[in-house]
Design a protein around this motif. Structure first.
Motif, short mmCIF file in Angstrom:
data_model
loop_
_atom_site.label_atom_id
_atom_site.label_comp_id
_atom_site.label_asym_id
_atom_site.label_seq_id
_atom_site.Cartn_x
_atom_site.Cartn_y
_atom_site.Cartn_z
N CYS A 107 13.61 6.17 -12.58
CA CYS A 107 14.96 6.41 -13.10
C CYS A 107 15.22 5.42 -14.23
O CYS A 107 15.34 4.22 -14.02
N GLY A 108 15.27 5.94 -15.45
CA GLY A 108 15.48 5.08 -16.61
C GLY A 108 16.94 4.68 -16.76
O GLY A 108 17.84 5.50 -16.60
N VAL A 109 17.17 3.42 -17.07
CA VAL A 109 18.51 2.88 -17.23
C VAL A 109 18.55 2.06 -18.52
O VAL A 109 17.76 1.13 -18.69
N GLY A 110 19.45 2.41 -19.44
CA GLY A 110 19.56 1.68 -20.70
C GLY A 110 21.00 1.44 -21.08
O GLY A 110 21.85 2.32 -20.90
N ILE A 111 21.30 0.26 -21.58
CA ILE A 111 22.66 -0.08 -22.00
C ILE A 111 22.64 -0.46 -23.47
O ILE A 111 21.81 -1.27 -23.91
N ILE A 112 23.57 0.13 -24.22
CA ILE A 112 23.74 -0.26 -25.62
C ILE A 112 25.19 -0.68 -25.84
O ILE A 112 26.08 -0.35 -25.05
N HIS A 113 25.40 -1.40 -26.92
CA HIS A 113 26.74 -1.85 -27.29
C HIS A 113 27.14 -1.17 -28.59
O HIS A 113 26.33 -1.05 -29.52
N ALA A 142 18.41 5.57 -1.06
CA ALA A 142 19.14 4.33 -0.82
C ALA A 142 18.68 3.23 -1.76
O ALA A 142 19.50 2.46 -2.29
N LEU A 143 17.37 3.15 -1.99
CA LEU A 143 16.83 2.12 -2.88
C LEU A 143 17.35 2.30 -4.31
O LEU A 143 17.86 1.35 -4.93
N LEU A 144 17.22 3.51 -4.83
CA LEU A 144 17.68 3.77 -6.20
C LEU A 144 19.20 3.67 -6.29
O LEU A 144 19.75 3.16 -7.27
N GLY A 145 19.89 4.16 -5.26
CA GLY A 145 21.35 4.09 -5.27
C GLY A 145 21.86 2.67 -5.30
O GLY A 145 22.83 2.35 -6.00
N THR A 146 21.20 1.78 -4.58
CA THR A 146 21.60 0.38 -4.57
C THR A 146 21.42 -0.24 -5.95
O THR A 146 22.27 -0.99 -6.43
N GLY A 147 20.29 0.07 -6.59
CA GLY A 147 20.06 -0.46 -7.93
C GLY A 147 21.06 0.07 -8.94
O GLY A 147 21.58 -0.68 -9.78
N LEU A 148 21.36 1.37 -8.87
CA LEU A 148 22.33 1.96 -9.78
C LEU A 148 23.74 1.41 -9.54
O LEU A 148 24.49 1.17 -10.48
N LEU A 185 14.10 1.96 -12.73
CA LEU A 185 14.15 1.81 -11.29
C LEU A 185 13.13 2.75 -10.67
O LEU A 185 13.02 3.91 -11.09
N ARG A 186 12.41 2.30 -9.66
CA ARG A 186 11.33 3.09 -9.10
C ARG A 186 11.46 3.20 -7.58
O ARG A 186 12.01 2.31 -6.93
N SER A 187 10.93 4.31 -7.07
CA SER A 187 10.78 4.46 -5.62
C SER A 187 9.42 5.10 -5.34
O SER A 187 8.93 5.91 -6.13
N ALA A 188 8.83 4.73 -4.24
CA ALA A 188 7.48 5.21 -3.90
C ALA A 188 7.52 6.67 -3.47
O ALA A 188 8.32 7.05 -2.61
N PRO A 189 6.67 7.51 -4.06
CA PRO A 189 6.66 8.94 -3.71
C PRO A 189 6.38 9.22 -2.24
O PRO A 189 6.80 10.25 -1.71
N ASP A 190 5.67 8.30 -1.57
CA ASP A 190 5.32 8.54 -0.17
C ASP A 190 6.36 7.97 0.81
O ASP A 190 6.19 8.08 2.02
N ALA A 191 7.44 7.38 0.30
CA ALA A 191 8.48 6.84 1.17
C ALA A 191 9.41 7.96 1.62
O ALA A 191 9.53 8.99 0.95
N PRO A 192 10.09 7.80 2.77
CA PRO A 192 11.04 8.83 3.22
C PRO A 192 12.16 9.02 2.19
O PRO A 192 12.61 8.06 1.56
N LEU A 193 12.60 10.26 2.03
CA LEU A 193 13.61 10.57 1.02
C LEU A 193 14.88 9.75 1.18
O LEU A 193 15.38 9.21 0.18
N PRO A 194 15.44 9.60 2.37
CA PRO A 194 16.67 8.78 2.49
C PRO A 194 16.45 7.34 2.01
O PRO A 194 17.34 6.76 1.38
N SER A 195 15.27 6.79 2.30
CA SER A 195 14.98 5.42 1.86
C SER A 195 14.90 5.34 0.34
O SER A 195 15.38 4.37 -0.27
N ARG A 196 14.30 6.35 -0.27
CA ARG A 196 14.18 6.36 -1.73
C ARG A 196 15.56 6.46 -2.39
O ARG A 196 15.85 5.76 -3.36
#
Length: 203
Positions: A13-19, A47-53, A34-45
């Motif tokens: 998930c690409g994240v970029g900020i400009i001014h 949650a991981l990306l959601g926390t970063g976002l 932001l990255r999540s492992a393809p072999d991880a359970p979907l809810p965990s993925r």
């Protein structure tokens, strides 16, 4: 104005900020993937990306989110991942009081390069030109996120803080008085932009 561009994806998930300055000059501030492992359970993925976002969207210095619009492709699993992350982004942004605008890939290419059928390398080169970067953002998801942010900057007539995207009804008069982040009134920067916009309309 700080614009957050998000290229949604479940694995990357690409994240970029400009001014955007008062003179509508664009400058680079931040980019990451932001990255999540393809072999991880979907809810965990999710949650991981959601926390970063959430950490990025709710930190208080983002004025608008520019998000890639989900559209039908042959790769259904990829579309599902994009849709799931997009939903998380829109939820977090709405809760934080940050307006979201959606752009199709062709709209991004057209705005950033002037050519709706531009390829990845052409988009990356123009991202570098718009932001004065000497090296290309990598991986491609990072360049795409910055391209989305640039697209919103070039598409939005009013680039002051707390703006609403292109005719959206979000943040009407009541929100200006007591905004979601606790603001009590328009800022001097907002007043300057509004005055400039009114002056331009009178010409």
């Amino acid at each position: 104005m700080r614009i957050l561009g998000i290229d949604p994806g479940l694995t990357r998930c690409g994240v970029g900020i400009i001014h955007v300055s008062a003179r509508r000059q664009l400058s680079f501030e931040h980019v990451e993937v932001l990255r999540s492992a393809p072999d991880a359970p979907l809810p965990s993925r999710l949650a991981l990306l959601g926390t970063g976002l959430e950490a990025i969207i709710t930190r208080g210095d983002v004025d608008a989110v520019s998000l890639e619009r989900v559209f039908a492709q042959q790769n259904l699993p990829s579309v599902m991942g994009v849709a799931q992350i997009s939903g998380i982004v829109m939820f977090l942004a709405e809760r934080a009081g940050v307006p979201v605008t959606l752009y199709t890939p062709n709209e991004v290419k057209s705005r950033v390069t002037g050519y709706g059928a531009a390829d990845k390398s052409q988009v990356t080169n123009m991202v570098m030109k718009h932001l004065g970067l000497k090296t290309p953002p990598k991986p491609a998801d990072a360049a795409d996120a910055l391209a989305l942010a640039i697209t919103h900057a070039l598409s939005t007539p009013y680039a002051g803080r707390k703006t609403t995207p292109l005719g959206s009804a979000i943040a009407a008069g009541a929100a200006a008085a007591t905004g979601p982040r606790g603001g009590s009134a328009t800022t001097p920067a907002q007043e300057a932009w509004l005055a400039a916009e009114r002056a331009a309309k009178r010409r």
